[in-house]
Structure formats: structure tokens, C-alpha cells
Write a protein that holds these residues in place. Sequence first.
Motif, PDB file in Angstrom:
ATOM      1  N   ASP A  18       9.970   2.060   4.881  1.00 54.88           N
ATOM      2  CA  ASP A  18       9.963   0.996   3.889  1.00 54.88           C
ATOM      3  C   ASP A  18       9.203  -0.204   4.446  1.00 54.88           C
ATOM      4  O   ASP A  18       8.962  -0.299   5.653  1.00 54.88           O
ATOM      5  CB  ASP A  18      11.405   0.615   3.533  1.00 54.88           C
ATOM      6  CG  ASP A  18      11.487  -0.311   2.341  1.00 54.88           C
ATOM      7  OD1 ASP A  18      10.507  -0.363   1.569  1.00 54.88           O
ATOM      8  OD2 ASP A  18      12.516  -0.987   2.176  1.00 54.88           O
ATOM      9  N   TYR A  19       8.847  -1.162   3.564  1.00 54.29           N
ATOM     10  CA  TYR A  19       8.020  -2.285   3.995  1.00 54.29           C
ATOM     11  C   TYR A  19       8.828  -3.518   4.398  1.00 54.29           C
ATOM     12  O   TYR A  19       8.239  -4.554   4.714  1.00 54.29           O
ATOM     13  CB  TYR A  19       7.007  -2.668   2.912  1.00 54.29           C
ATOM     14  CG  TYR A  19       7.578  -2.826   1.515  1.00 54.29           C
ATOM     15  CD1 TYR A  19       8.532  -3.793   1.222  1.00 54.29           C
ATOM     16  CD2 TYR A  19       7.148  -1.993   0.486  1.00 54.29           C
ATOM     17  CE1 TYR A  19       9.043  -3.936  -0.048  1.00 54.29           C
ATOM     18  CE2 TYR A  19       7.662  -2.122  -0.794  1.00 54.29           C
ATOM     19  CZ  TYR A  19       8.606  -3.105  -1.064  1.00 54.29           C
ATOM     20  OH  TYR A  19       9.120  -3.238  -2.339  1.00 54.29           O
ATOM     21  N   ASP A  20      10.154  -3.445   4.376  1.00 58.75           N
ATOM     22  CA  ASP A  20      10.924  -4.596   4.847  1.00 58.75           C
ATOM     23  C   ASP A  20      11.157  -4.480   6.355  1.00 58.75           C
ATOM     24  O   ASP A  20      10.719  -3.525   6.996  1.00 58.75           O
ATOM     25  CB  ASP A  20      12.236  -4.740   4.075  1.00 58.75           C
ATOM     26  CG  ASP A  20      13.239  -3.638   4.393  1.00 58.75           C
ATOM     27  OD1 ASP A  20      12.884  -2.691   5.138  1.00 58.75           O
ATOM     28  OD2 ASP A  20      14.376  -3.713   3.888  1.00 58.75           O
ATOM     29  N   SER A  47       2.551  -0.171   0.315  1.00 58.11           N
ATOM     30  CA  SER A  47       2.292  -1.557  -0.051  1.00 58.11           C
ATOM     31  C   SER A  47       3.267  -1.981  -1.142  1.00 58.11           C
ATOM     32  O   SER A  47       3.419  -1.283  -2.155  1.00 58.11           O
ATOM     33  CB  SER A  47       0.854  -1.707  -0.551  1.00 58.11           C
ATOM     34  OG  SER A  47       0.684  -2.920  -1.252  1.00 58.11           O
ATOM     35  N   ARG A  48       3.890  -3.119  -0.928  1.00 56.40           N
ATOM     36  CA  ARG A  48       4.810  -3.668  -1.937  1.00 56.40           C
ATOM     37  C   ARG A  48       4.089  -3.838  -3.286  1.00 56.40           C
ATOM     38  O   ARG A  48       4.668  -3.614  -4.353  1.00 56.40           O
ATOM     39  CB  ARG A  48       5.330  -5.019  -1.461  1.00 56.40           C
ATOM     40  CG  ARG A  48       6.326  -5.684  -2.392  1.00 56.40           C
ATOM     41  CD  ARG A  48       6.571  -7.117  -1.949  1.00 56.40           C
ATOM     42  NE  ARG A  48       7.073  -7.207  -0.593  1.00 56.40           N
ATOM     43  CZ  ARG A  48       8.363  -7.287  -0.275  1.00 56.40           C
ATOM     44  NH1 ARG A  48       9.276  -7.272  -1.225  1.00 56.40           N
ATOM     45  NH2 ARG A  48       8.735  -7.381   0.978  1.00 56.40           N
ATOM     46  N   GLY A  52       4.734  -0.084  -4.820  1.00 61.46           N
ATOM     47  CA  GLY A  52       6.107  -0.324  -5.247  1.00 61.46           C
ATOM     48  C   GLY A  52       7.105   0.095  -4.180  1.00 61.46           C
ATOM     49  O   GLY A  52       6.743   0.439  -3.059  1.00 61.46           O
ATOM     50  N   TYR A  53       8.368   0.075  -4.565  1.00 62.79           N
ATOM     51  CA  TYR A  53       9.450   0.266  -3.601  1.00 62.79           C
ATOM     52  C   TYR A  53       9.764   1.740  -3.337  1.00 62.79           C
ATOM     53  O   TYR A  53       9.848   2.550  -4.263  1.00 62.79           O
ATOM     54  CB  TYR A  53      10.714  -0.432  -4.116  1.00 62.79           C
ATOM     55  CG  TYR A  53      11.936  -0.171  -3.272  1.00 62.79           C
ATOM     56  CD1 TYR A  53      12.083  -0.762  -2.023  1.00 62.79           C
ATOM     57  CD2 TYR A  53      12.928   0.713  -3.706  1.00 62.79           C
ATOM     58  CE1 TYR A  53      13.183  -0.499  -1.235  1.00 62.79           C
ATOM     59  CE2 TYR A  53      14.040   0.971  -2.929  1.00 62.79           C
ATOM     60  CZ  TYR A  53      14.164   0.357  -1.697  1.00 62.79           C
ATOM     61  OH  TYR A  53      15.250   0.619  -0.926  1.00 62.79           O
ATOM     62  N   SER A  59       3.624   5.991  -4.244  1.00 56.98           N
ATOM     63  CA  SER A  59       3.667   5.955  -2.776  1.00 56.98           C
ATOM     64  C   SER A  59       3.516   7.350  -2.189  1.00 56.98           C
ATOM     65  O   SER A  59       2.872   7.525  -1.149  1.00 56.98           O
ATOM     66  CB  SER A  59       4.967   5.301  -2.292  1.00 56.98           C
ATOM     67  OG  SER A  59       6.103   6.034  -2.700  1.00 56.98           O
TER      68      SER A  59
END
Length: 214
Positions: A18-20, A47-48, A52-53, A59
Motif C-alpha cells: 500500500d502507499y501509506d 499511485s494514490r 486508487g486504493y 492497480s
Amino acid sequence: DLFCKCALNKDRVAIFGDYDCDGITSSAMLKTLCSVFNLRCDVFIPSRFDHGYGLNPKSVDAFIKSFSTPPKLLICADCGSNSEEEILKFKEFGIEHIIIIDHHIIDENKKSKSMDALVNWHLNEDSKEMCTTGECFQFIRGIRYLTKKVDPIQFLAYAALGTLADISPIQGDNRIIVKNGLSREALNRMPYCGLTSLIERANLDVDSITQKDI
């Protein structure tokens, strides 16, 4: 067992994170774990804005397009517990083994059933809340138990960072991870200088880093 088998065969590994902070730190821990065993490991962080998530059609398509041939093992970090359709798409691409390390609530109607292994504290009603970096740290401790080749303390500062940044309750194992992971000993045992460089740039005292600092 599955990771150790892939390590023994020198199989190619990929990480989908994930991107966090929790997802990126978990991905860094798993990438470092692979380097201990001299495994080729590619990390994909969506990429956020573009993807998307989490695991979703965009993704997954972007991940697949980044590979000419599929990796043997895929580890999804901080996502994937409720992504059966996406896991099936990875399998169709040719990825043989998939491990999910995630801490999000499991939806029984969407639960991933086609993965080879799922690490998620929600699976056991007696487990205490832990973010993905904490689960990755315990996973690495398990590898240490099986191989004696890994030094878990090298990963402890990363686990502390992710635990705090993801607002996990600082109780039980989480408290042990944070208290010891922010120590000079743990920071000095990290194999790479990225986190210590950030600490220096932020003008923090390495001997007194607080939750607010993180």
C-alpha cells in the motif's frame, strides 16, 4: 514454510504494498528480508492518484504490465484480505504462490480464498490489534525460527515506525515493538541509512524519539 521453500529454490519474489506509511514500511521490511536470502525482489507501490486504493482492477493491471514474466511468489502487504477477484487475476497471470499480510477487517463475502497463506490478526479472536508492519515483524521472527539466518532486530525500527504511523494501540506486543524499536540499538542495527537520514534531517535526537516525532 512457503517463503523458505522459495528462498531455497532462489525463486523470484514480488511485493505489492500500500502507499501509506504502514504499507511502504512493510514493503521495505519484506524487500530487505529477500535481500538476506539473495532473492531477486521487485516492489510495486500503486499511485494514490493513478491507481486508487489497494488491490483493484487498475492497480492489478499496472502491476502485471510492469513484469515481462510473472514472479514465483507474490506477497501483498497491507492489502488483499478482501480481494478474491484480484488474487485470481494474479494467478491467471502465472504467479504460483501468493501470501497476504494484512490487518484490515475481513469481509466473509469478499474474503480471499485463492491465496496460499493469509496473515491477519482478525483471524484469531484472541489476537490483539496489530498493523501490517507488526505482522511482518512477527513473520520475520518466524523465518528466523526456521532458518536462523535473519536478525529480527534489523527490522524492529521499521516495525515501530509503521505501528505508530498507522495509529495502532500501544499495548502488548505493539508497545514492546515501539519501545525497543525507537532505541539507538535498533536504529543502529538497520541495514540501510534511509530512516536514520530522515531523523537527522528532522533534527531529532536519536536517543529521545517520541510518538509525536514519528
